[in-house]
Enzyme design. Structure first.
Site, PDB file in Angstrom:
ATOM      1  N   HIS A 159      17.016 -58.868  11.566  1.00  0.00           N
ATOM      2  CA  HIS A 159      18.385 -58.803  12.076  1.00  0.00           C
ATOM      3  C   HIS A 159      19.295 -58.078  11.079  1.00  0.00           C
ATOM      4  O   HIS A 159      20.099 -57.225  11.468  1.00  0.00           O
ATOM      5  CB  HIS A 159      18.927 -60.214  12.359  1.00  0.00           C
ATOM      6  CG  HIS A 159      18.573 -60.732  13.699  1.00  0.00           C
ATOM      7  ND1 HIS A 159      17.309 -61.172  14.020  1.00  0.00           N
ATOM      8  CD2 HIS A 159      19.322 -60.870  14.822  1.00  0.00           C
ATOM      9  CE1 HIS A 159      17.304 -61.579  15.286  1.00  0.00           C
ATOM     10  NE2 HIS A 159      18.510 -61.401  15.791  1.00  0.00           N
ATOM     11  N   LYS A 161      15.585 -72.536  17.592  1.00  0.00           N
ATOM     12  CA  LYS A 161      15.793 -73.980  17.548  1.00  0.00           C
ATOM     13  C   LYS A 161      17.076 -74.251  16.791  1.00  0.00           C
ATOM     14  O   LYS A 161      17.475 -73.488  15.916  1.00  0.00           O
ATOM     15  CB  LYS A 161      14.603 -74.700  16.920  1.00  0.00           C
ATOM     16  CG  LYS A 161      14.397 -74.417  15.453  1.00  0.00           C
ATOM     17  CD  LYS A 161      13.205 -75.191  14.905  1.00  0.00           C
ATOM     18  CE  LYS A 161      13.037 -74.893  13.421  1.00  0.00           C
ATOM     19  NZ  LYS A 161      11.890 -75.560  12.846  1.00  0.00           N
TER      20      LYS A 161
END
Length: 178
Positions: A37, A102
């Site tokens: 990212h 998560k």
């Protein structure tokens, strides 16, 4: 409610999902964790194109373990999503429609999801070996030097996830606490 979705993840499909829905994803998804990212956003800031078009795509926050002989991929459990929060709004603005990970997301991610009609799914942490069985093909497409954090293109079949935050900002974590 159980829903079966084939990628690409269009705006119409996203609008049909509600926090708490059980979803089985099939088709193409991509993997990227924090190192990937960071590299993608730095590239965008330099005027470079992303390694893949994120429009109507899903990114799974995953750094799989090495595959054993005869396996497509190693254990494929989700990583903590908040590590991607500072990068996520930029990708959502470019058309990213879904994320799998998560844990909770920050307010700027949720606001960007509502603005861009996107959804956040959770995969069950600790079930990576089982989740890997839903992955039928895995190919590194960018940042090979990052090892397990390289960007992969995955073909999945009925990958089980839960809609945690829908495009209206309804958050299963917060709803469950009420």
């Amino acid at each position: 409610m159980n829903k079966y979705i084939d990628t690409p993840l269009t705006r119409e499909k996203v609008k049909d999902l509600k926090a708490g829905d059980y979803v089985y994803l099939s088709g193409t998804i991509y993997t990227a964790r924090d190192a990937a990212h960071k590299r993608m956003i730095e590239g965008l800031e330099r005027g470079e194109e992303l390694p893949f078009d994120v429009r109507d795509k899903i990114i799974y926050y995953l750094g799989p373990t090495p595959s054993r002989e005869g396996q497509v991929i190693g254990s494929a459990g989700p990583t903590t999503s908040s590590r991607m929060d500072k990068y996520t709004p930029s990708l959502l603005d470019l058309g990213l429609k879904g994320m799998i990970g998560k844990g909770k997301r920050n307010d700027s991610v949720v606001d960007s999801m509502k603005k861009n009609t996107a959804v956040y799914f959770a995969a069950v942490g600790g079930a990576g070996a089982l989740l890997s069985q839903c992955i039928k093909k895995s190919e590194v497409i960018a940042y090979d030097d990052l090892g397990t954090e390289a960007i992969r293109k995955l073909e999945v079949e009925k990958l089980p996830v839960i809609t945690v935050i829908d495009c209206c900002g309804n958050d299963l974590y917060k709803l469950a606490g009420e």
